[in-house]
Design a protein around this motif. Structure first.
Motif, short mmCIF file in Angstrom:
data_model
loop_
_atom_site.label_atom_id
_atom_site.label_comp_id
_atom_site.label_asym_id
_atom_site.label_seq_id
_atom_site.Cartn_x
_atom_site.Cartn_y
_atom_site.Cartn_z
N GLU A 153 11.31 3.93 3.53
CA GLU A 153 12.34 3.00 3.06
C GLU A 153 11.78 2.03 2.01
O GLU A 153 12.49 1.65 1.08
N VAL A 154 10.53 1.63 2.16
CA VAL A 154 9.90 0.74 1.19
C VAL A 154 9.57 1.50 -0.09
O VAL A 154 9.79 1.00 -1.19
N LEU A 155 9.06 2.73 0.05
CA LEU A 155 8.79 3.54 -1.14
C LEU A 155 10.07 3.75 -1.96
O LEU A 155 10.04 3.70 -3.19
N ALA A 156 11.18 3.98 -1.27
CA ALA A 156 12.45 4.18 -1.97
C ALA A 156 12.84 2.96 -2.79
O ALA A 156 13.51 3.08 -3.82
N THR A 157 12.43 1.79 -2.35
CA THR A 157 12.73 0.56 -3.08
C THR A 157 11.80 0.39 -4.29
O THR A 157 12.20 -0.13 -5.31
N LEU A 158 10.58 0.86 -4.17
CA LEU A 158 9.60 0.70 -5.24
C LEU A 158 9.73 1.73 -6.36
O LEU A 158 9.38 1.46 -7.50
N VAL A 159 10.21 2.92 -6.01
CA VAL A 159 10.25 4.03 -6.96
C VAL A 159 11.71 4.35 -7.28
O VAL A 159 12.50 4.63 -6.38
N ASP A 160 12.06 4.33 -8.56
CA ASP A 160 13.41 4.67 -8.99
C ASP A 160 13.56 6.19 -9.06
O ASP A 160 12.60 6.91 -9.35
N GLY A 161 14.77 6.66 -8.79
CA GLY A 161 15.08 8.08 -8.96
C GLY A 161 14.72 8.96 -7.79
O GLY A 161 14.68 10.19 -7.94
N LEU A 162 14.44 8.39 -6.63
CA LEU A 162 14.14 9.20 -5.45
C LEU A 162 15.43 9.46 -4.68
O LEU A 162 16.19 8.54 -4.42
N ARG B 39 1.37 7.78 -9.68
CA ARG B 39 2.35 8.02 -10.75
C ARG B 39 2.45 9.51 -11.08
O ARG B 39 3.55 10.06 -11.21
N VAL B 40 1.30 10.17 -11.23
CA VAL B 40 1.27 11.59 -11.60
C VAL B 40 1.92 12.45 -10.52
O VAL B 40 2.60 13.43 -10.82
N ARG B 41 1.75 12.08 -9.27
CA ARG B 41 2.26 12.90 -8.16
C ARG B 41 3.69 12.55 -7.75
O ARG B 41 4.22 13.15 -6.81
N LEU B 42 4.33 11.62 -8.46
CA LEU B 42 5.74 11.33 -8.16
C LEU B 42 6.58 12.59 -8.42
O LEU B 42 6.32 13.33 -9.37
N PRO B 43 7.59 12.83 -7.58
CA PRO B 43 8.46 13.99 -7.81
C PRO B 43 9.16 13.90 -9.17
O PRO B 43 9.34 12.81 -9.72
N ALA B 44 9.59 15.04 -9.68
CA ALA B 44 10.29 15.10 -10.96
C ALA B 44 11.50 14.16 -10.94
O ALA B 44 12.24 14.11 -9.95
N GLY B 45 11.65 13.38 -11.99
CA GLY B 45 12.77 12.45 -12.11
C GLY B 45 12.53 11.08 -11.51
O GLY B 45 13.31 10.17 -11.72
N ALA B 46 11.46 10.93 -10.75
CA ALA B 46 11.13 9.64 -10.14
C ALA B 46 10.24 8.85 -11.08
O ALA B 46 9.37 9.42 -11.75
N THR B 47 10.47 7.53 -11.15
CA THR B 47 9.67 6.68 -12.03
C THR B 47 9.27 5.40 -11.31
O THR B 47 10.01 4.88 -10.48
N LEU B 48 8.11 4.92 -11.66
CA LEU B 48 7.60 3.65 -11.15
C LEU B 48 7.66 2.66 -12.30
O LEU B 48 7.00 2.84 -13.32
N ALA B 49 8.48 1.62 -12.15
CA ALA B 49 8.69 0.67 -13.24
C ALA B 49 7.42 -0.10 -13.59
O ALA B 49 7.17 -0.40 -14.75
N ASN C 61 0.86 -1.19 0.00
CA ASN C 61 0.00 0.00 0.00
C ASN C 61 0.90 1.24 0.00
O ASN C 61 1.58 1.50 0.99
N VAL C 62 0.90 2.01 -1.09
CA VAL C 62 1.76 3.18 -1.19
C VAL C 62 1.33 4.31 -0.26
O VAL C 62 2.10 5.24 -0.02
N ASN C 63 0.13 4.22 0.31
CA ASN C 63 -0.32 5.22 1.27
C ASN C 63 0.20 4.95 2.68
O ASN C 63 0.20 5.87 3.51
N THR C 64 0.59 3.73 2.97
CA THR C 64 1.04 3.40 4.32
C THR C 64 2.45 2.84 4.38
O THR C 64 3.00 2.68 5.46
N LEU D 204 2.42 -3.45 -10.86
CA LEU D 204 2.20 -4.75 -10.24
C LEU D 204 2.68 -4.76 -8.80
O LEU D 204 3.76 -4.26 -8.50
N GLY D 205 1.88 -5.33 -7.94
CA GLY D 205 2.29 -5.50 -6.54
C GLY D 205 2.13 -4.28 -5.67
O GLY D 205 2.59 -4.27 -4.54
N ILE D 206 1.47 -3.23 -6.18
CA ILE D 206 1.22 -2.06 -5.35
C ILE D 206 -0.26 -1.70 -5.40
O ILE D 206 -0.96 -2.07 -6.34
N THR D 207 -0.71 -1.00 -4.38
CA THR D 207 -2.11 -0.62 -4.28
C THR D 207 -2.22 0.67 -3.46
O THR D 207 -1.22 1.14 -2.92
#
Length: 159
Positions: free
Chosen positions: A69-78, A102-112, A62-65, A115-118
């Protein structure tokens, strides 16, 4: 950061028995978490993620909770600043869809991959503590929310 290691970390977090974040920090780990059992994830990185993983039957992150450290693993470029920005953003307004995430990710950050997120959780750990006189009791349970029905108890422990 080595993209192959990042991919392996995402596979680890999205495995059938693993989920990040929430109150599940005390759950036992599946044998696959031993350093040699996860190809591409070095023991140092695995040890850093270990406090944020718990054993569950096929639960997305759950990307809201999820902890930062887990978000940093899921999102590249943070980096630290963009990660802090993302966490502040979700505290002000939780994500309602993965597309919004996805839209609210900071500039330069990408979500590959999506799958596996909610943006919601189906599992919740509940703790109840009672004190009567000099006696104290504690119970914990893992509840699973399923559409159209009351939550079910996955496990419960009276301590």
């Amino acid at each position: 950061r080595d993209p192959e290691v990042g991919l392996r970390e995402r596979e680890l977090l999205r495995g059938d028995l693993l989920v990040g974040g929430g109150q599940l920090l005390e759950r036992a780990f599946d044998g696959r978490l031993r350093a040699g059992a996860v190809r591409g994830v070095d023991p140092v990185r695995l040890a850093a993620l270990a406090p944020f993983l718990g054993a569950l039957p096929s639960a997305p992150v759950n990307v809201n909770t999820a902890p930062p450290e887990v978000l940093a693993t899921l999102v590249d470029g943070l980096n630290n600043a963009s990660l802090a920005e993302l966490v502040r953003s979700r505290a002000d307004k939780p994500f309602t869809t993965i597309a919004e995430f996805r839209v609210r990710l900071p500039a330069g950050a990408t979500l590959a991959s999506d799958l596996g997120i909610t943006v919601r959780s189906d599992y919740f750990e509940v703790t109840v503590e009672a004190l009567q006189g000099g006696t104290q009791g504690r119970a914990r349970a893992l509840l699973r929310r399923m559409a159209g029905s009351l939550p079910t108890i996955v496990w419960q422990v009276v301590e």
